[in-house]
Design a protein around this motif. Structure first.
Motif, PDB file in Angstrom:
ATOM      1  N   LEU A 216       0.823  -1.211   0.000  1.00 58.98           N
ATOM      2  CA  LEU A 216       0.000   0.000   0.000  1.00 58.98           C
ATOM      3  C   LEU A 216       0.859   1.264   0.000  1.00 58.98           C
ATOM      4  CD1 LEU A 216      -2.792  -1.064   2.515  1.00 58.98           C
ATOM      5  CD2 LEU A 216      -2.971  -0.916   0.025  1.00 58.98           C
ATOM      6  N   LEU A 217       1.994   1.236   0.676  1.00 54.47           N
ATOM      7  CA  LEU A 217       2.886   2.397   0.664  1.00 54.47           C
ATOM      8  C   LEU A 217       3.404   2.666  -0.749  1.00 54.47           C
ATOM      9  CD1 LEU A 217       4.838   1.792   3.987  1.00 54.47           C
ATOM     10  CD2 LEU A 217       3.377   3.759   3.483  1.00 54.47           C
ATOM     11  N   ALA A 218       3.654   1.609  -1.511  1.00 59.03           N
ATOM     12  CA  ALA A 218       4.063   1.795  -2.902  1.00 59.03           C
ATOM     13  C   ALA A 218       2.956   2.476  -3.701  1.00 59.03           C
ATOM     14  CB  ALA A 218       4.431   0.455  -3.528  1.00 59.03           C
ATOM     15  N   LEU A 219       1.715   2.091  -3.440  1.00 68.03           N
ATOM     16  CA  LEU A 219       0.578   2.753  -4.090  1.00 68.03           C
ATOM     17  C   LEU A 219       0.493   4.222  -3.686  1.00 68.03           C
ATOM     18  CD1 LEU A 219      -2.647   0.512  -4.098  1.00 68.03           C
ATOM     19  CD2 LEU A 219      -1.370   1.393  -6.053  1.00 68.03           C
ATOM     20  N   ILE A 220       0.747   4.491  -2.423  1.00 66.15           N
ATOM     21  CA  ILE A 220       0.714   5.869  -1.933  1.00 66.15           C
ATOM     22  C   ILE A 220       1.784   6.696  -2.633  1.00 66.15           C
ATOM     23  CG2 ILE A 220       1.204   7.301   0.096  1.00 66.15           C
ATOM     24  CD1 ILE A 220      -0.272   5.152   1.760  1.00 66.15           C
ATOM     25  N   ILE A 221       2.958   6.127  -2.849  1.00 64.29           N
ATOM     26  CA  ILE A 221       4.015   6.816  -3.598  1.00 64.29           C
ATOM     27  C   ILE A 221       3.515   7.158  -4.994  1.00 64.29           C
ATOM     28  CG2 ILE A 221       6.278   6.501  -4.687  1.00 64.29           C
ATOM     29  CD1 ILE A 221       7.074   4.889  -2.161  1.00 64.29           C
ATOM     30  N   GLU A 222       2.832   6.223  -5.638  1.00 60.43           N
ATOM     31  CA  GLU A 222       2.321   6.455  -6.986  1.00 60.43           C
ATOM     32  C   GLU A 222       1.258   7.549  -7.005  1.00 60.43           C
ATOM     33  OE1 GLU A 222       3.093   2.170  -9.167  1.00 60.43           O
ATOM     34  OE2 GLU A 222       1.099   2.552  -8.342  1.00 60.43           O
ATOM     35  N   LYS A 223       0.326   7.471  -6.079  1.00 56.82           N
ATOM     36  CA  LYS A 223      -0.783   8.430  -6.066  1.00 56.82           C
ATOM     37  C   LYS A 223      -0.313   9.825  -5.661  1.00 56.82           C
ATOM     38  CE  LYS A 223      -4.252   4.824  -5.301  1.00 56.82           C
ATOM     39  NZ  LYS A 223      -4.834   4.965  -6.659  1.00 56.82           N
ATOM     40  N   THR A 224       0.720   9.882  -4.846  1.00 56.25           N
ATOM     41  CA  THR A 224       1.257  11.173  -4.410  1.00 56.25           C
ATOM     42  C   THR A 224       2.169  11.803  -5.455  1.00 56.25           C
ATOM     43  OG1 THR A 224       1.159  10.413  -2.104  1.00 56.25           O
ATOM     44  CG2 THR A 224       2.517  12.346  -2.568  1.00 56.25           C
ATOM     45  N   SER A 225       2.935  10.960  -6.123  1.00 53.55           N
ATOM     46  CA  SER A 225       3.922  11.463  -7.089  1.00 53.55           C
ATOM     47  C   SER A 225       3.357  11.643  -8.487  1.00 53.55           C
ATOM     48  CB  SER A 225       5.113  10.502  -7.153  1.00 53.55           C
ATOM     49  OG  SER A 225       4.717   9.254  -7.744  1.00 53.55           O
ATOM     50  N   GLY A 226       2.319  10.873  -8.819  1.00 57.05           N
ATOM     51  CA  GLY A 226       1.756  10.942 -10.164  1.00 57.05           C
ATOM     52  C   GLY A 226       2.501  10.116 -11.181  1.00 57.05           C
ATOM     53  N   VAL A 227       3.471   9.326 -10.744  1.00 61.21           N
ATOM     54  CA  VAL A 227       4.212   8.435 -11.642  1.00 61.21           C
ATOM     55  C   VAL A 227       4.208   7.034 -11.038  1.00 61.21           C
ATOM     56  CG1 VAL A 227       5.671  10.300 -12.514  1.00 61.21           C
ATOM     57  CG2 VAL A 227       6.446   8.945 -10.551  1.00 61.21           C
ATOM     58  N   THR A 228       4.691   6.056 -11.788  1.00 56.07           N
ATOM     59  CA  THR A 228       4.740   4.698 -11.273  1.00 56.07           C
ATOM     60  C   THR A 228       5.744   4.597 -10.132  1.00 56.07           C
ATOM     61  OG1 THR A 228       6.501   3.973 -12.768  1.00 56.07           O
ATOM     62  CG2 THR A 228       4.208   3.777 -13.574  1.00 56.07           C
ATOM     63  N   TYR A 229       5.581   3.581  -9.318  1.00 53.53           N
ATOM     64  CA  TYR A 229       6.522   3.326  -8.231  1.00 53.53           C
ATOM     65  C   TYR A 229       7.938   3.180  -8.782  1.00 53.53           C
ATOM     66  CZ  TYR A 229       8.881   0.552  -4.565  1.00 53.53           C
ATOM     67  OH  TYR A 229       9.761   0.067  -3.620  1.00 53.53           O
ATOM     68  N   ALA A 230       8.089   2.431  -9.879  1.00 57.58           N
ATOM     69  CA  ALA A 230       9.413   2.226 -10.469  1.00 57.58           C
ATOM     70  C   ALA A 230      10.039   3.548 -10.890  1.00 57.58           C
ATOM     71  CB  ALA A 230       9.314   1.276 -11.663  1.00 57.58           C
ATOM     72  N   GLN A 231       9.252   4.425 -11.524  1.00 56.91           N
ATOM     73  CA  GLN A 231       9.785   5.713 -11.964  1.00 56.91           C
ATOM     74  C   GLN A 231      10.106   6.606 -10.771  1.00 56.91           C
ATOM     75  OE1 GLN A 231       7.441   7.785 -14.933  1.00 56.91           O
ATOM     76  NE2 GLN A 231       8.543   9.700 -14.636  1.00 56.91           N
ATOM     77  N   ALA A 232       9.235   6.586  -9.769  1.00 59.06           N
ATOM     78  CA  ALA A 232       9.472   7.396  -8.570  1.00 59.06           C
ATOM     79  C   ALA A 232      10.758   6.976  -7.870  1.00 59.06           C
ATOM     80  CB  ALA A 232       8.286   7.291  -7.618  1.00 59.06           C
ATOM     81  N   MET A 233      10.966   5.679  -7.723  1.00 61.88           N
ATOM     82  CA  MET A 233      12.177   5.199  -7.066  1.00 61.88           C
ATOM     83  C   MET A 233      13.417   5.545  -7.883  1.00 61.88           C
ATOM     84  SD  MET A 233      10.990   3.979  -4.283  1.00 61.88           S
ATOM     85  CE  MET A 233      12.350   3.081  -3.553  1.00 61.88           C
ATOM     86  N   GLN A 234      13.296   5.457  -9.197  1.00 58.26           N
ATOM     87  CA  GLN A 234      14.407   5.803 -10.075  1.00 58.26           C
ATOM     88  C   GLN A 234      14.755   7.282  -9.944  1.00 58.26           C
ATOM     89  OE1 GLN A 234      16.312   3.836 -11.861  1.00 58.26           O
ATOM     90  NE2 GLN A 234      17.481   5.401 -12.928  1.00 58.26           N
ATOM     91  N   GLU A 235      13.761   8.151  -9.960  1.00 57.00           N
ATOM     92  CA  GLU A 235      13.999   9.591  -9.923  1.00 57.00           C
ATOM     93  C   GLU A 235      14.395  10.093  -8.541  1.00 57.00           C
ATOM     94  OE1 GLU A 235      11.049  12.073 -11.670  1.00 57.00           O
ATOM     95  OE2 GLU A 235      10.748  10.780 -13.413  1.00 57.00           O
ATOM     96  N   MET A 236      13.817   9.505  -7.503  1.00 53.42           N
ATOM     97  CA  MET A 236      14.045  10.012  -6.153  1.00 53.42           C
ATOM     98  C   MET A 236      15.306   9.445  -5.508  1.00 53.42           C
ATOM     99  SD  MET A 236      10.111   9.803  -4.777  1.00 53.42           S
ATOM    100  CE  MET A 236      10.456  10.423  -3.138  1.00 53.42           C
ATOM    101  N   ILE A 237      15.638   8.184  -5.811  1.00 48.33           N
ATOM    102  CA  ILE A 237      16.718   7.517  -5.082  1.00 48.33           C
ATOM    103  C   ILE A 237      17.795   6.949  -5.998  1.00 48.33           C
ATOM    104  CG2 ILE A 237      17.278   5.661  -3.456  1.00 48.33           C
ATOM    105  CD1 ILE A 237      14.465   5.981  -2.289  1.00 48.33           C
ATOM    106  N   PHE A 238      17.426   6.068  -6.924  1.00 53.52           N
ATOM    107  CA  PHE A 238      18.436   5.320  -7.670  1.00 53.52           C
ATOM    108  C   PHE A 238      19.331   6.227  -8.522  1.00 53.52           C
ATOM    109  CE2 PHE A 238      15.029   1.738  -7.928  1.00 53.52           C
ATOM    110  CZ  PHE A 238      15.119   1.542  -6.561  1.00 53.52           C
ATOM    111  N   LYS A 239      18.718   7.070  -9.349  1.00 51.51           N
ATOM    112  CA  LYS A 239      19.499   7.907 -10.267  1.00 51.51           C
ATOM    113  C   LYS A 239      20.338   8.956  -9.539  1.00 51.51           C
ATOM    114  CE  LYS A 239      19.154  10.709 -14.468  1.00 51.51           C
ATOM    115  NZ  LYS A 239      18.242  11.257 -15.519  1.00 51.51           N
ATOM    116  N   PRO A 240      19.759   9.731  -8.614  1.00 53.02           N
ATOM    117  CA  PRO A 240      20.590  10.759  -7.964  1.00 53.02           C
ATOM    118  C   PRO A 240      21.743  10.191  -7.144  1.00 53.02           C
ATOM    119  CG  PRO A 240      18.395  10.657  -6.961  1.00 53.02           C
ATOM    120  CD  PRO A 240      18.334   9.832  -8.201  1.00 53.02           C
ATOM    121  N   LEU A 241      21.612   8.956  -6.663  1.00 53.04           N
ATOM    122  CA  LEU A 241      22.686   8.354  -5.875  1.00 53.04           C
ATOM    123  C   LEU A 241      23.654   7.548  -6.729  1.00 53.04           C
ATOM    124  CD1 LEU A 241      20.880   7.167  -2.605  1.00 53.04           C
ATOM    125  CD2 LEU A 241      21.995   9.356  -3.106  1.00 53.04           C
TER     126      LEU A 241
END
Length: 396
Positions: A216-241
């Motif tokens: 459900l937290l993954a869904l919340i990330i999607e609904k809050t960010s407006g993008v998929t969980y995979a894209q949100a994780m890529q933009e917020m954590i994986f790519k910048p680090l």
């Protein structure tokens, strides 16, 4: 004159207030934003002195002793790293990642993190909270449509005090789900709303580890960010680090290329109807990438101090003992005040252990895609660096 003086005083106070407000904003850790307008995690800017060669060698000898005891068989798959102050002291990569394709495990082989994925999901949530996109005590029914449990909050999902049943269990109940169909995160939310799935206990009454919380937290990330969980994780954590070997598993796209998992006898484990759900699992990564993440997560620039402290505090004291859970992290709290932060994982044949010794600034990562409980003995390396009661030298 008194009125004029009052106006001047009010103007002065207002000017000071505005100056202080600007100062607070300029001194705050305002995050950089991704192309989608999401807060991005920052790499640690802390610069440590190089470790003394004698120190490194002495620690390396101790860790080698641990590995000789638990990982002497080269056929036991392992991806293992120990670092101090961001400097790698010891690495070990052995076994086959993809036996059928003759792909050996190396430092660049992404393995399934299983429940260690929860640490990264929780981190994304905290970034959104820090940026004002979410509130820790926000009711989930204000985010997910038709969510039927009015007392459940973002915080009680993070600390496993929601009372929700595990989706892996309630989908086995008669008439709830056709297990020939692949389950998704949205399916989990829909079933909770439509199938009268009862809570195991009233919300916030006690702790019960439950994968449904993080789906459900993954869904919340999607609904809050407006993008998929995979894209949100890529933009917020994986790519910048610079976590270039880390990704969220896509059931439809990655089944044939992702490193599979195996039983102890090398029989490959098949995917099942639960393998498309993410947030609680389904992140693939490497120890070196997780080291980058750990350094950023423990850096002073990660969140405000007040919010960061909420990650590393226990929330469940109904039962006396040393074990507890924060916001996306397990912990052991001893009476002497020492704390041990970690998260383990298991999914199919994948086992994982992520250990962050905050006091000593040490990172210990152990991953395997061939079922092996020895991964969980990684905690026995902790006494090499600090006062932790895990002994492996004399243990039989």
């Amino acid at each position: 004159m008194k009125l004029i003086f009052l106006y001047i005083k009010l103007f002065f106070v207002g000017a000071v207030f505005m100056t202080c407000s600007r100062q607070e904003r300029s001194d705050s850790n305002t995050p950089e934003l991704s192309q989608s307008g999401l807060p991005m995690m920052r790499s640690s800017a802390v610069r440590y002195e190089s470790l003394d060669e004698h120190y490194v060698q002495s620690k390396k000898n101790c860790i080698e002793q641990y590995c000789n005891k638990f990982w002497s068989n080269p056929n036991n798959n392992l991806s293992f790293l120990v670092a101090k102050d961001g400097q790698i002291i010891y690495e070990r990569y052995q076994g086959m990642g993809y036996r059928e394709k003759d792909i050996a495990i190396t430092s660049e082989t992404p393995l399934h993190l299983a429940s260690v994925s929860k640490v990264l999901t929780a981190t994304a949530i905290m970034l959104l909270v820090d940026y004002g996109k979410l509130d820790l005590d926000q009711k989930v029914n204000t985010i997910i449509d038709n969510f039927p449990y009015p007392e459940i909050t973002v915080r009680t999902l993070l600390n496993h005090r929601s009372g929700l049943r595990n989706y892996a269990y309630f989908t086995e109940d008669k008439g709830v789900w056709d297990r020939k169909k692949t389950l998704t995160n949205q399916d989990v939310a829909n079933l909770l709303a439509e199938k009268n799935i009862q809570l195991d206990f009233p919300t916030n009454k006690r702790f019960a580890y439950c994968n449904t919380n993080y789906a459900l937290l993954a869904l919340i990330i999607e609904k809050t960010s407006g993008v998929t969980y995979a894209q949100a994780m890529q933009e917020m954590i994986f790519k910048p680090l610079g976590m270039n070997h880390t990704y969220v598993f896509d059931y439809d796209k990655d089944r044939e290329t992702a490193i599979p998992s195996y039983k102890g006898n090398n029989i490959r484990l098949a995917y099942d109807y639960l393998d498309a759900v993410y947030g609680d699992k389904n992140i693939y990564s490497t120890p070196r990438d997780l080291l980058k993440f750990d350094l950023a997560r423990n850096a002073p620039t990660f969140l405000s101090e007040k919010l960061r402290n909420q990650i590393f505090k226990g929330y469940s004291y109904e039962t006396k003992g040393t074990k507890n859970y924060g916001l996306g992290t397990r912990m052991i709290e001893w009476e002497g005040g020492q704390k041990f932060f970690f998260h383990n994982g298991w999914w199919h044949g994948n086992t994982s252990s992520y250990i962050s010794l905050l006091k000593e600034n040490v990172t210990i990562i152990a991953l395997s895609n061939k079922y092996n409980k020895n991964v969980y003995t990684a905690k026995k390396v902790a006494p090499v660096f600090g006062d932790y009661p895990f002994d492996f030298v004399d243990e039989e």
